[in-house]
Design an enzyme around this catalytic site. Structure first.
Site, short mmCIF file in Angstrom:
data_model
loop_
_atom_site.label_atom_id
_atom_site.label_comp_id
_atom_site.label_asym_id
_atom_site.label_seq_id
_atom_site.Cartn_x
_atom_site.Cartn_y
_atom_site.Cartn_z
N GLY A 145 39.27 33.15 43.85
CA GLY A 145 39.34 31.99 42.96
C GLY A 145 38.74 30.75 43.59
CB ALA A 198 34.26 29.15 41.47
N GLY A 224 39.57 24.64 41.10
CA GLY A 224 41.00 24.44 41.23
C GLY A 224 41.55 24.60 42.63
CG ASP A 265 35.94 32.29 41.06
OD1 ASP A 265 36.03 32.77 39.91
OD2 ASP A 265 36.59 31.30 41.44
CG ASP A 286 36.58 41.03 35.97
OD1 ASP A 286 37.68 40.52 36.25
OD2 ASP A 286 36.29 41.45 34.83
CG LEU A 287 39.45 39.74 41.96
CD1 LEU A 287 40.35 38.79 42.74
CD2 LEU A 287 38.91 40.84 42.85
N GLY A 324 43.52 33.63 39.54
CA GLY A 324 44.47 33.95 38.48
C GLY A 324 44.07 33.27 37.19
CE1 TYR A 346 49.90 31.90 35.10
CE2 TYR A 346 51.99 30.84 34.58
CZ TYR A 346 50.85 30.94 35.37
OH TYR A 346 50.66 30.06 36.41
#
Length: 274
Positions: free
Chosen positions: A8, A10, A12, A32, A41-42, A71, A164
């Site tokens: 992640g 890229a 935030g 990412d 793509d995880l 996430g 979520y």
């Protein structure tokens, strides 16, 4: 200097973590969907396998730490995809990279959970059980069915909120269970969880709207400090857990949420053994 993998990376919290580590001279292998050394793509088995292969190639099979930040939020239309990305992608990646962490002699792994696991009353116990059992197909099917049964007034705003919150509870439980097994603990590899609250990231704003329109006093959950968090607030604690000095901390869940969980559940922890 150390070598870290950050998923992640890229945007935030992932981008803030990568920036903090590179700022200290460390090597960061970013993962990412875009703008990263490793594009993967995880949410799919193929993407996870490709990510692991590339990370191991770039690191030479030795990693000092992994920050599993990638996430998706409750605004994602597909509850099944939320489970695959947030839970199964994270677990698969960390399990596959565990030998590389052990090879460093003092590997550190950090998972991003969420205070939604304990402050959102929509956790699906069956979904959590399916995740912890490793049943991705069953979890995806159940998540979609539960989403379809949810009231329209909820799904119109946060379509996958149940998945979520459930995915974040499941990943925290998985981490606590795995952290104390010989495969992790006796190899000198620590595994900890950070549970953010309201952090001003693209993920959060995708569900809540523009930052300038947010009022901390009107937020759905209590905000005792009277402020929203920033990605850098999470990156600080990720960095602490990744340090060699964090050698005696494993299986911990750290709430970084401005006091929300404490305000809503002041007596929930610690609880005595019964």
């Amino acid at each position: 200097m150390a070598v870290f993998a950050v998923t992640g990376s890229a945007s935030g919290m992932g981008a803030a973590t990568a920036a903090r580590l590179t700022g200290e001279g460390h090597t960061v292998i970013g993962v990412d969907l875009r703008d990263a050394q490793v594009i993967a793509d995880l949410g799919t088995p193929e993407g996870r396998a490709a990510a692991v292969e590339k990370i191991l190639a770039l690191s030479g099979g030795v990693l000092d730490g992994v920050a599993a930040v990638a996430g998706v939020g409750p605004n994602l239309p597909s509850a099944a995809a939320v489970m695959s990305i947030n839970y199964f992608g994270t677990v698969a990646l960390l399990e596959a990279l565990r030998p590389a962490l052990a090879a460093s002699g003092a590997g550190r792994a950090v998972v991003i959970g969420s205070n939604s696991a304990s402050t959102v009353p929509l956790v699906d116990d069956k979904l959590v059980e399916l995740a912890l059992a490793g049943d991705e197909g069953g979890a995806r099917e159940h998540a979609d069915a539960a989403q379809a049964a949810m009231p329209a007034e909820i799904t119109a705003i946060v379509p996958s909120i149940g998945a979520y919150a459930s995915s974040k509870l499941a990943i925290a439980r998985w981490a606590r269970r795995a952290a104390v097994t010989p495969e992790w603990a006796r190899q000198g590899v620590t595994l900890n969880v950070i549970a953010p609250g309201a952090i001003l990231t693209p993920l959060m704003l995708g569900s809540t709207g523009r930052e300038e329109d947010l009022n901390v006093e009107e937020f759905p959950t209590p905000m005792p400090l009277g402020i929203f968090g920033r990605p850098e607030d999470i990156a600080f604690w990720v960095h602490q857990f990744l340090k060699p000095e964090a050698r005696f901390t494993t299986g911990a869940v750290l709430y970084v949420d401005g006091g929300t969980d404490a305000a809503m559940r002041p007596d929930s922890q610690p609880t005595p053994m019964t």
